[in-house]
Design an enzyme around this catalytic site. Structure first.
Site, PDB file in Angstrom:
ATOM      1  N   HIS A 274     -10.880  -3.603  10.731  1.00 16.76           N
ATOM      2  CA  HIS A 274     -11.527  -3.648   9.416  1.00 16.76           C
ATOM      3  C   HIS A 274     -12.757  -2.731   9.378  1.00 16.76           C
ATOM      4  CE1 HIS A 274      -8.887  -6.849   8.189  1.00 16.76           C
ATOM      5  NE2 HIS A 274      -9.588  -7.139   7.118  1.00 16.76           N
TER       6      HIS A 274
ATOM      7  N   GLU B 171       0.802  -1.222   0.000  1.00 15.51           N
ATOM      8  CA  GLU B 171       0.000   0.000   0.000  1.00 15.51           C
ATOM      9  C   GLU B 171       0.838   1.278   0.000  1.00 15.51           C
ATOM     10  OE1 GLU B 171      -0.786  -2.690   1.758  1.00 15.51           O
ATOM     11  OE2 GLU B 171      -2.863  -3.173   1.240  1.00 15.51           O
TER      12      GLU B 171
HETATM   13  C1  LIG Z   1      -2.370  -4.310   4.437  1.00 12.06           C
HETATM   14  C2  LIG Z   1      -3.499  -5.132   3.967  1.00 12.06           C
HETATM   15  N1  LIG Z   1      -3.861  -5.038   2.679  1.00 12.06           N
HETATM   16  C3  LIG Z   1      -4.885  -5.800   2.228  1.00 12.06           C
HETATM   17  C4  LIG Z   1      -5.539  -6.662   3.047  1.00 12.06           C
HETATM   18  C5  LIG Z   1      -6.677  -7.528   2.522  1.00 12.06           C
HETATM   19  N2  LIG Z   1      -6.266  -8.938   2.534  1.00 12.06           N
HETATM   20  C6  LIG Z   1      -6.676  -9.759   3.503  1.00 12.06           C
HETATM   21  S1  LIG Z   1      -6.059 -11.301   3.310  1.00 12.06           S
HETATM   22  C7  LIG Z   1      -5.277 -10.864   1.898  1.00 12.06           C
HETATM   23  C8  LIG Z   1      -4.523 -11.887   1.105  1.00 12.06           C
HETATM   24  C9  LIG Z   1      -3.240 -12.256   1.664  1.00 12.06           C
HETATM   25  O1  LIG Z   1      -2.700 -13.273   0.877  1.00 12.06           O
HETATM   26  P1  LIG Z   1      -1.634 -14.270   1.445  1.00 12.06           P
HETATM   27  O2  LIG Z   1      -0.648 -13.543   2.292  1.00 12.06           O
HETATM   28  O3  LIG Z   1      -1.081 -15.009   0.292  1.00 12.06           O
HETATM   29  O4  LIG Z   1      -2.449 -15.218   2.422  1.00 12.06           O
HETATM   30  P2  LIG Z   1      -3.618 -16.254   2.060  1.00 12.06           P
HETATM   31  O5  LIG Z   1      -4.914 -15.527   2.197  1.00 12.06           O
HETATM   32  O6  LIG Z   1      -3.388 -16.766   0.702  1.00 12.06           O
HETATM   33  O7  LIG Z   1      -3.506 -17.309   3.100  1.00 12.06           O
HETATM   34  C10 LIG Z   1      -5.488  -9.525   1.599  1.00 12.06           C
HETATM   35  C11 LIG Z   1      -4.921  -8.858   0.430  1.00 12.06           C
HETATM   36  C12 LIG Z   1      -5.145  -6.690   4.390  1.00 12.06           C
HETATM   37  N3  LIG Z   1      -5.758  -7.471   5.284  1.00 12.06           N
HETATM   38  N4  LIG Z   1      -4.113  -5.929   4.821  1.00 12.06           N
END
Ligand SMILES: Cc1ncc(C[n+]2csc(CCOP(=O)(O)OP(=O)(O)O)c2C)c(N)n1
Ligand SMILES: [Mg+2]
Lengths: 347, 332
Positions: free
Chosen positions: A126, A57
């Site tokens: 959130h 971000e």
């Molecule tokens: C700083 C931030 N940006 C966006 C999000 C929204 N978000 C929640 S889970 C996620 C995906 C994360 O992917 P990964 O680290 O690969 O974990 P997975 O869900 O695949 O287990 C996102 C983008 C967030 N929680 N925090």
């Protein structure tokens, strides 16, 4: 159209009109299209201009600033305001200051959409509406539209303006419907909109609280209390004239704030209007805000957390010194932590 | 043929995977009742890495995680009823209902917290490792991350500090190919492995198949031994796959962001039947042991849900407590 469709419409109009407009953010081209607000835009305008991004971000905000300085008009989207907090450095130290720190040469026409979560256990990180943090920063514009038409009009003004704009859109408004002008509809940043006219109390609201206030104001009107309901639309710059002229007429002020009470925007409004309209006041100005507590995930602890129509009607009653019937406003056909029965989480 | 890994450890991993899967499926089955009212990210399909880590970590080791943390919490020994109650928003939840599925904690077993902002616990984990180093305490800190964490700036800042100070950190990266609906292609340049990136910033890195939990155990065990013996921070990337939607109980391959065919390939690599089959062939799986384990797990899960359902909601007066210490007077 719905609020979400109006946001999408504004983006489509901007992308169509000016090849300098780009739209990006986590999930911007995803199958759900950021709650419907970016659906189909990548197909329509190409992956060069509408694209996903890494979970980075702060960097991607700086990239937007650079792109804006290089002649683009970027729109960055965050699925939650809470995620944008990682980019406070770029927003506050670069975007907000660029014009000033380089002697007024050039500003940063960057639009940053931040979606405000609520309910279904969105919880401490959130669901925050931190409008006050952004509104505190000289150089940033902050808008928080309540209706589809204003969402569209303010988004287009933001995109085609010359300054960085924080565009706050409430998740629970995405499904709200309203007349929305077609084409390049603009709403000027910094101008409030009077939703109801009345001489007894001035009610100042924004975002989803404008809709709660509308219910409350119409409800108390039936009991003989007429309110001026001012939907701010813009948090910074703020339409001081609209509030001031109303309070000179009514002598009573109620400000609604979707952020925490301490250090909030409502406090600023109450302070300034009290100073400027002292001689016209017939009652101490009041405000309703979120408590000075994070939002819990447990539905049991969010019952009284958000300002609702019944709270607003009650506060209006307090201001005019007449107990009003408010209990019928609290009847709702769905649990308190969802905007409607069709909303079953999880996000 | 006998696998080099001790069969007791193998069965421990198998049991943990079965248990995690059963808990997650019980959550999925009941989510539609709308009593678990919070965003919930399940690990069904990717239990391998968590279970392997659970077998590597000891009671003195600490762990932190992110939004998809049920498996990590359970593998570290976290209290199951307290986790289920937390998802139900109950007063008996591990975070007293304030945090929900994404904020699990059980300090008694060294699970120091999982949070909802991607990358948010990475520096916290490094800081916990700093506290171990400064206080000359044994153990390491396991930082569970997803593939998306390698896109965050804070990962590089934290890894750099951990490398400079040779802190006892074990990064476990579950690479399940997706961040929500976004495939790796839109987030990482083609041909660049996450473990190579980690190595380039000073972490000792390795990678392997997370759905082969015994192989994963081997990588994790050597990395953990190195971290404990002062070799500095470690990074283990484990390939795996989430079967269900990013957030919530359903399947979502129909959305089109990934193909049903891809899902079926990964489903065929289900780590649970795979390990079961291997142990059977090695003569290391007593059917009676397995039946007893499954029965125990079922009973434990039923009891945990019963506990959560029967638990009271937090008293509304608590909505404004636990914000400051008691020394700080609350706002009126
Ligand atoms: C700083 C931030 N940006 C966006 C999000 C929204 N978000 C929640 S889970 C996620 C995906 C994360 O992917 P990964 O680290 O690969 O974990 P997975 O869900 O695949 O287990 C996102 C983008 C967030 N929680 N925090
Ligand atoms: Mg992932």
């Amino acid at each position: 159209m719905t609020y979400a469709e109006a946001v999408r419409d504004a983006l489509a109009v901007a992308l169509e009109q000016d090849p300098a407009v780009i739209v990006y953010g986590l999930g911007a081209p995803d199958p759900k299209g950021v709650f419907g607000t970016t659906l189909g835009l990548q197909e329509q305008f190409g992956a060069d201009r509408v694209f996903d991004m890494p979970t980075a971000e702060n960097a991607m905000t700086g990239v937007g600033i650079g792109a804006a300085l290089g002649g683009l008009r970027p729109v960055l989207t965050h699925q939650r305001l809470d995620f944008a907090l990682l980019s406070l450095d770029q927003i506050i130290n670069n975007a907000a200051k660029w014009r000033f720190m380089f002697g007024g040469r050039r500003g940063v026409p960057l639009t940053i959409r931040m979606i405000l979560g609520r309910g279904w256990g969105q919880g401490p990180t959130h669901s925050q509406n931190l409008q006050a943090i952004f509104a505190h920063i000289p150089g940033l514009c902050v808008v928080s539209p309540a209706t589809p038409a204003d969402a569209k009009g303010l988004l287009l003004s933001a995109i085609f303006g010359q300054d960085p704009v924080i565009f706050l859109e409430h998740r629970w408004l995405h499904g709200a419907r309203g007349e929305t002008p077609a084409g390049d509809h603009r709403v000027p940043i910094g101008r409030a909109h009077r939703l109801r006219q009345g001489g007894d109390v001035t009610v100042v609201a924004s975002s989803i609280l404008s809709l709660e206030a509308l219910q409350a104001v119409d409800h108390v009107a039936l009991q003989g209390v007429a309110c001026d309901l001012i939907d701010l639309r813009s948090i910074r710059p703020l339409d001081w004239d609209a509030i001031e002229s109303s309070v000179r007429k009514t002598g009573r002020l109620l400000v609604l704030d979707p952020g925490h009470e301490t250090g909030g925007v409502a406090g600023e409004i109450v302070a300034r209007i009290t100073t400027r309209c002292w001689g016209h006041l017939r009652a101490p100005p009041s405000r309703l805000a979120m408590p000075d507590a994070p939002e819990s995930t447990s539905p049991a602890l969010t019952l009284g957390y958000h300002v609702r129509a019944e709270h607003i009607a009650e506060a209006i009653g307090d201001l005019v010194g007449a107990p009003l019937e408010v209990s019928s406003l609290s009847a709702r056909p769905h649990p308190h932590d969802v905007p409607g029965n069709d909303f079953q989480g999880p996000f | 043929m006998v696998h080099p890994l001790d069969s007791g450890v193998s069965r421990h991993i198998l049991r943990d995977m079965i248990r995690i899967r059963a808990v997650e499926e019980a959550i999925a089955d009941r989510y539609g009742e709308q009593k678990m009212r919070c965003p919930t990210h399940l690990s069904i399909g990717q239990e391998g890495p968590a279970a392997a880590v659970g077998a590597v970590l000891g009671p003195e080791d600490l762990a932190v995680s992110g939004h998809r943390a049920h498996a990590h919490y359970l593998a570290k020994g976290g209290d199951l009823p307290a986790m289920i109650a937390e998802i139900y928003g109950k007063a008996t939840g591990c975070s007293r209902g304030n945090g929900g599925s994404m904020h699990l904690v059980d300090e008694a077993v060294g699970f120091m917290g999982s949070t909802a902002i991607v990358g948010g616990t990475v520096p916290v984990g490094v800081g916990l490792a700093l506290s171990l180093a400064v206080r000359r305490k044994p153990g390491l800190v396991c930082i569970f991350i997803g593939d998306a964490v390698l896109e965050t700036g804070v990962f590089y800042e934290s890894a750099g500090f951990a490398a400079v100070r040779k802190l006892p950190v074990l990064f476990v990266c579950e690479n399940n190919l997706y961040s929500v609906y976004s495939p790796l292609e839109v987030r990482q340049p083609a041909g660049r492995a996450l473990s190579d990136v980690a190595a380039a910033v000073g972490l000792q890195a390795s990678s392997g198949d997370g759905n082969d939990p015994r192989a994963a155990y081997g990588l994790l065990k050597s990395a953990a031994d190195r971290a404990r013996s002062g070799d500095g921070p470690q990074f283990v990337e484990l390939a795996t796959y989430r079967w269900r939607e990013h957030c919530g109980p359903l399947f979502d391959n129909d959305l089109g962001y990934r193909s049903e065919a891809e899902y079926l390939v990964w489903k065929a690599r289900d780590p649970i039947p795979r390990l079961m089959q291997e142990l059977r062939e090695e003569g290391a799986l007593d059917p009676a042991w397995l039946a007893a384990a499954e029965a125990e797990i079922r009973a434990e899960i039923e009891a945990a849900f019963a506990f959560a359902e029967a638990s009271p909601f937090p008293d509304p007066v608590l909505a404004s407590t636990d914000i400051y210490s008691r020394e700080i007077a609350p706002f009126p």
